[in-house]
Design an enzyme around this catalytic site. Structure first.
Site, PDB file in Angstrom:
ATOM      1  CD  GLU A 129      40.952  43.615  41.779  1.00 27.01           C
ATOM      2  OE1 GLU A 129      40.422  42.992  42.717  1.00 27.01           O
ATOM      3  OE2 GLU A 129      40.484  44.648  41.289  1.00 27.01           O
ATOM      4  CG  ASN A 130      46.347  42.783  45.392  1.00 29.91           C
ATOM      5  OD1 ASN A 130      45.187  42.420  45.577  1.00 29.91           O
ATOM      6  ND2 ASN A 130      47.118  43.215  46.360  1.00 29.91           N
TER       7      ASN A 130
END
Lengths: 241, 248, 241, 248
Positions: B75-76
């Site tokens: 998700e980064n």
């Protein structure tokens, strides 16, 4: 299937159904998936709702799809142009429904659809006829209109390159609505000028990540709608008395 | 692929082969293997931090032309995350959502946090695998806080957004308390979001009719499983033994 | 001024005021504008509201800003980590206010702030304690929570390269919150490893267009918070009995 | 830069120098030049289609190191749009919002429509220059439709989003009807959005106190301007002559 390559435009558009909402990339004559549109015409699908910034030019691509009587409704920001005669005639004779959406709201509704947003407040259209019937509210002293996401069945997209998984790049201003449309459709079908090897596109330079793409078909020398329209115009001028 | 009882592969008795006071449950690695079996090739998958990360070890990665290929989302801002780098080859700009050194495979893409969560919230992630403190009868998930400084990260977005939410968890806590409960007592991460629970004892589908046991370890009866569970279970239409290779 | 280059971090952060809301890029230890944060500490500005995904690690960068007592409130998704002792202590003793926001909602609130959106509906947090007190509504049969944009006074950003106008590129996962934060601040201050010539970055590869950038300062060899934290950990282990 | 009356530069009488029945108004190019004078160096500017596009001809473009540089935004996804290409060098993938062949200058960037309108709606465009059918006393703008097939494009987003909305328009229609009116009768593009109106006769600021005339062509009295205007005007605190070079 992680390898999303499809041999032909006909196979790429297989499964599009009557009544589907179809997103079509392009702004003016940049970024139109002309070959995919013509494959859709050949497929015979009808009663479509089409989303595009414009409403077609001349008798090719989107205009041809309209002319074939396949489109029940068009959602766009700017249906007028010097060569939008097909749409004009359908509209004048009540054969097509039109929803005019400001260009930025159109792009944002598509992005919202792709991003799982249920609705958003925008200042665009406040105080204008296009805000009529829409929910309004004041936030921090400013008026906003509530707009809803667009989520479609299919997107027909033109891009410059794809790897076999569907990581896309675009060319200059032909990018326009394509990235948001790739996000907003259940099935995203992309024609690209070139399919490159996996890893050939720098991961920093991918514009549309493969997760938003379902099918890819390579069209090395796509039709230029602009070139054809100009040819047609020259032909008409030459033929004029 | 024949279950944990092959004596040739395992000449010294595996702890799980001793007469069990506890049932012969799956190990963490076996649970991860079992989860991996349910992830179809071509899936876009986000693995939560902790036990879910083990699932990656049991999925094909980076073999071009292999349609069993899985694409891992972090998700980064990464699609196509690969295995951790060899020691000494870490790059501090390339880390996982768990802030550990990562790599990427060919076919990867970098993007920003807004786009990353557009993928998650917009339903583009096929499967997320998450840990859990508790899962309820109706698929509620509690996995973000049990008190103390609140910290949620991307857990709520993943719980709401992924098309399928797989939970990997021990069936009970270390103290033997059920983690599958009628209603969660810990604060929720998402309501009605879990689709399948993979525990050391069973594979349980969250269905409209409630929790259905799809697979159950061999030396445990359905009633014994029910005793270890705080919510009502029913046997699935095609209930089967839950097995995994000894050293998957 | 279209040429946005500033010689030093101290000059780059000049003008940040007490009480400002400051966006700070970075996720974990990737993408932190450490030199800009330390220039802000040196400037002495206080009562700040800081937005970052985390809440600092060790005693450097954001953690040092917290430790200096300059931050009244932090808005973040994940304030806990193995080295977030400075934040933990301030929070435990009631010296800092905390607003926990899911990571995706945080990113979207920043983008909304930068994109002129007045608010948006997201399914994230529905049914959880983080939805308490928030307006909810059902749209197409699904529950959503209303979230508001974040618009800040200042953004402190780390990027990989900038041209003199501020067209930015990032490096791998160090991109994270930076593009949305660049959009959401009145004044966006960026430290880059390299300032490149105008035109050196392919227009297709620009990630943050210059319109979102106000000041650029070149820091060719930025501090790696990760490296320093690991050093500190090794030192502590070595010093342990 | 000395106004339209230099006989050496203009040996044959300029039409505007004949004894005017109509006042000696600015030409389209002079109007564009006058708008350009109010655009500070370093601005990010979006020019509407039609007369606004002429403004680009009077602004510095593509000179590196020149802080008077303006960066042109085109809503189809370009920052740093340059002048039209020479004939034969058109690229159909590089067009302006008006769908005409375009170029880019060093320092340009391409992006998608969602990002492009994030720039517009989010208040990042310093100035947009738009044409108008009507502008009202309170800065309402009507410039998108007078009937027929409705087509709005990006006009409403620009009207709402740009920090300043400059309108460039003839002061009256060809029939002599005022275009600056008490209330617009055409459908609005945006309410209270216009900041400055540049006409062939005057420069008019839209202020909290109403329409203030900042500049007025020399052979027209304030009262004569008011007669040609459908809304109440007041002289600005520092009213000056509106002049422009003969061939700007």
């Amino acid at each position: 299937m992680i390898d999303k390559r499809i041999p032909t435009p006909a196979e790429a558009v297989a499964g599009v159904k009557d009544g589907d909402m179809v997103l079509i990339s392009g702004f003016g004559e940049a970024g139109n998936p002309t070959e995919l549109i013509h494959a859709l015409i050949d497929l015979g699908t009808k009663d479509l709702t089409v989303v595009n910034n414009n409403a077609g030019n001349g008798h090719i691509g989107l205009a041809a799809l309209l002319e074939a009587g396949r489109v029940a409704k068009i959602i766009c920001s700017f249906p007028r142009s010097s060569r939008s005669e097909v749409f004009q005639e359908l509209y004048r004779t009540g054969k097509i429904e039109l929803e005019v959406v400001p260009q930025g709201t159109l792009a944002e509704r598509l992005r919202a659809g792709g991003a799982g947003i249920g609705g958003f407040y925008t200042p665009t259209t406040v105080g204008t006829p296009l805000a009529e019937g829409k929910e309004q509210r004041t936030i921090d002293g400013r008026e906003y209109v509530l707009e809803h996401p667009i989520r479609a069945d299919v997107a027909l997209i033109k891009a410059e390159s794809a790897d076999p998984w569907g990581n896309l790049t675009y060319r200059m201003a032909a990018r326009n609505f394509a990235p948001a449309m790739c996000m907003a459709a259940k099935t995203t079908i992309v024609q690209v000028r070139e399919i490159v090897d996996l890893g050939a596109t720098d991961a920093e330079h991918v514009v549309t990540p493969s997760i938003f793409v379902d099918r890819i078909v390579e069209i090395p020398e796509p039709i230029s709608e602009a070139a054809i329209l100009r040819q047609a115009e020259r032909g008409e001028k030459a033929a004029a008395p | 692929m024949t279950g944990p009882s092959n004596p040739i592969e395992n000449p010294t008795p595996h702890p799980a082969l001793k007469p069990p006071s506890k049932p012969r449950g799956l190990t963490r690695d076996q649970m991860a293997w079992r989860v991996a079996k349910d992830i179809p090739g071509g899936s876009y998958v986000n693995l939560g931090i902790g036990m879910p990360e083990l699932v990656a070890l049991h999925l094909p990665q980076g073999k071009e032309g292999d349609n069993r290929q899985i694409v891992f989302h972090s998700e980064n801002g990464i699609l196509g995350m690969g295995p951790p780098p060899p020691q000494g080859e870490e790059d501090f700009d390339l880390i996982s959502a768990g802030k550990k050194p990562a790599t990427v495979i060919p076919g990867s893409a970098f993007f920003d946090s807004a786009d990353s969560f557009a993928m998650i919230r917009g339903g583009h992630i096929d499967i997320t695998v998450l840990g859990a403190f508790q899962v309820s009868e109706s698929g509620d998930l509690a996995n973000w806080t049990t008190g103390g400084v609140p910290a949620v990260g991307g857990a709520m977005d993943l719980a709401q957004g992924a098309r399928q939410v797989f939970v990997i968890t021990n069936h009970t806590t270390k103290k033997g308390e059920p983690k599958i409960v009628k209603e969660c007592t810990y604060p929720l991460t998402g309501a009605g979001v879990v689709t399948v629970v993979f525990t050391d004892l069973a594979v349980i589908d969250v269905t409209a009719k409630g929790l259905e046991v799809r697979e159950l370890v061999e030396d445990l009866s359905f009633e014994e499983l029910q005793q270890r569970t705080g919510a009502r279970l029913s046997p699935g239409p095609d209930i089967r033994p839950l097995t995994a290779p000894l050293d998957p």
